[in-house]
Design a protein around this motif. Structure first.
Motif, PDB file in Angstrom:
ATOM      1  N   PHE A  65      -0.219   7.060  -6.539  1.00 18.36           N
ATOM      2  CA  PHE A  65      -1.347   7.984  -6.590  1.00 18.36           C
ATOM      3  C   PHE A  65      -0.893   9.436  -6.412  1.00 18.36           C
ATOM      4  O   PHE A  65      -1.447  10.352  -7.028  1.00 18.36           O
ATOM      5  CB  PHE A  65      -2.368   7.638  -5.506  1.00 18.36           C
ATOM      6  N   ALA A  66       0.120   9.639  -5.582  1.00 13.02           N
ATOM      7  CA  ALA A  66       0.628  10.991  -5.341  1.00 13.02           C
ATOM      8  C   ALA A  66       1.464  11.509  -6.504  1.00 13.02           C
ATOM      9  O   ALA A  66       1.680  12.713  -6.630  1.00 13.02           O
ATOM     10  CB  ALA A  66       1.451  11.021  -4.062  1.00 13.02           C
TER      11      ALA A  66
ATOM     12  N   ARG B  84       0.804  -1.226   0.000  1.00  7.98           N
ATOM     13  CA  ARG B  84       0.000   0.000   0.000  1.00  7.98           C
ATOM     14  C   ARG B  84       0.838   1.277   0.000  1.00  7.98           C
ATOM     15  O   ARG B  84       0.484   2.250  -0.688  1.00  7.98           O
ATOM     16  CB  ARG B  84      -0.961  -0.021   1.184  1.00  7.98           C
ATOM     17  N   PRO B  85       1.954   1.369   0.742  1.00  7.82           N
ATOM     18  CA  PRO B  85       2.747   2.608   0.671  1.00  7.82           C
ATOM     19  C   PRO B  85       3.249   2.917  -0.737  1.00  7.82           C
ATOM     20  O   PRO B  85       3.365   4.091  -1.109  1.00  7.82           O
ATOM     21  CB  PRO B  85       3.903   2.336   1.638  1.00  7.82           C
TER      22      PRO B  85
ATOM     23  N   ARG C 141      -4.552   5.055 -10.753  1.00  7.77           N
ATOM     24  CA  ARG C 141      -5.920   4.862 -10.287  1.00  7.77           C
ATOM     25  C   ARG C 141      -6.777   4.191 -11.361  1.00  7.77           C
ATOM     26  O   ARG C 141      -6.475   4.246 -12.558  1.00  7.77           O
ATOM     27  CB  ARG C 141      -6.554   6.207  -9.908  1.00  7.77           C
TER      28      ARG C 141
ATOM     29  N   THR D 251       1.634   2.012  -3.529  1.00  5.28           N
ATOM     30  CA  THR D 251       0.441   2.474  -4.242  1.00  5.28           C
ATOM     31  C   THR D 251       0.152   3.934  -3.926  1.00  5.28           C
ATOM     32  O   THR D 251      -0.204   4.718  -4.813  1.00  5.28           O
ATOM     33  CB  THR D 251      -0.768   1.603  -3.857  1.00  5.28           C
ATOM     34  N   GLU D 252       0.296   4.326  -2.665  1.00  4.88           N
ATOM     35  CA  GLU D 252       0.044   5.715  -2.289  1.00  4.88           C
ATOM     36  C   GLU D 252       1.013   6.658  -2.996  1.00  4.88           C
ATOM     37  O   GLU D 252       0.637   7.775  -3.396  1.00  4.88           O
ATOM     38  CB  GLU D 252       0.151   5.849  -0.767  1.00  4.88           C
TER      39      GLU D 252
END
Length: 253
Positions: A48-49, A41-42, A82, A44-45
């Motif tokens: 997204f950023a 998840r980090p 996304r 993926t974040e």
């Protein structure tokens, strides 16, 4: 080190593939490290950023118990970006940049890494409708209200096949595999087959793997239309009404 990186595409049996990997994890672990969406998840974040992808992936890899001879299976459909909503010129406008950033992290491990990119695909019309249905059923600050024809017009400017071609062209030295989800019906392990094939295990060990039931199967279009009707008449009661409809949807599955 051998790496199979499966970053999508969205709505191409990725959830079923990940269920397969999770359910058969004890058979996989002696042969490969397994990375599913919750663990990454980090990264993926960062995707997204739009910044820090290589640093996030490097930190993640350093937290694993890796050796030069270890194999890694990674599946996470948000690693390209996304889920497409037709708001950009291509479904995944930053796909090549994100993949280059991810690959740079493997280059920093200090030993040779042979990365294979695996992308699952599907027919364009089915993909567009699956995206449309997904967006309709989700709760958002700005309710999704597109009818199917309008959504197709926005999201189909660059097809999924064309997006795949752009990735191939942007990463010419990378080994890239792809399977259309229509092929999975003929594979003994369905969407899990490409991962097991990558492991190249003896036949006796292959027989221990078990397929899983399909997840997130499509429902009748009428169900999506009901979600859209709620979205178009949004009120304080709409989230509860959508939760009830999602419950009914789950019962229908």
């Amino acid at each position: 080190m051998r790496v199979l990186l499966h970053p999508g595409f969205h709505k191409t049996a990725t959830t079923t593939a990940q269920d397969f990997l999770h359910e058969n994890r004890k058979l996989i672990w002696p042969h490969a490290a397994l990375v599913l969406p919750a663990r990454i998840r980090p990264v993926t974040e960062a995707v997204f950023a739009g910044t820090g992808v290589t640093a996030a992936m490097t930190a993640f890899l350093r937290g694993l118990d890796l050796t030069p001879r270890r194999t890694i299976l990674i599946s996470g459909e948000n690693l390209l970006g996304r889920m497409p909503r037709g708001l950009t010129g291509a479904p995944y406008p930053d796909a090549v940049a994100n993949l280059r950033a991810l690959l740079a992290a493997f280059e920093g491990l200090g030993w040779p890494c042979e990365v294979t990119l695996y992308l699952s695909t599907r027919d364009q019309a089915g993909w567009e409708e699956s995206l449309w249905a997904h967006h309709a059923r989700k709760d958002r600050d700005e309710p999704f209200t597109d009818d199917l024809a309008s959504f197709r017009a926005r999201v189909g400017g660059v097809s999924l096949a064309e997006q795949l071609d752009r990735i191939r062209a942007g990463l010419p030295g990378l080994r890239i595999l792809s399977h259309d989800i229509a092929e999975f019906a003929a594979m003994p392990l369905g969407p899990g087959q490409p991962f097991v094939d990558f492991l190249a295990l003896p036949e006796a060990q292959l027989r221990a793997f078990r397929p899983v039931a399909a997840r997130n199967a499509s429902l009748p279009r009428e169900m999506t239309e009901r979600f859209l009707a709620l979205n178009r008449d949004w009120s304080a009661d709409t989230p509860a009404a959508k939760r009830a409809l999602r419950q009914a949807e789950g019962d229908a599955r």
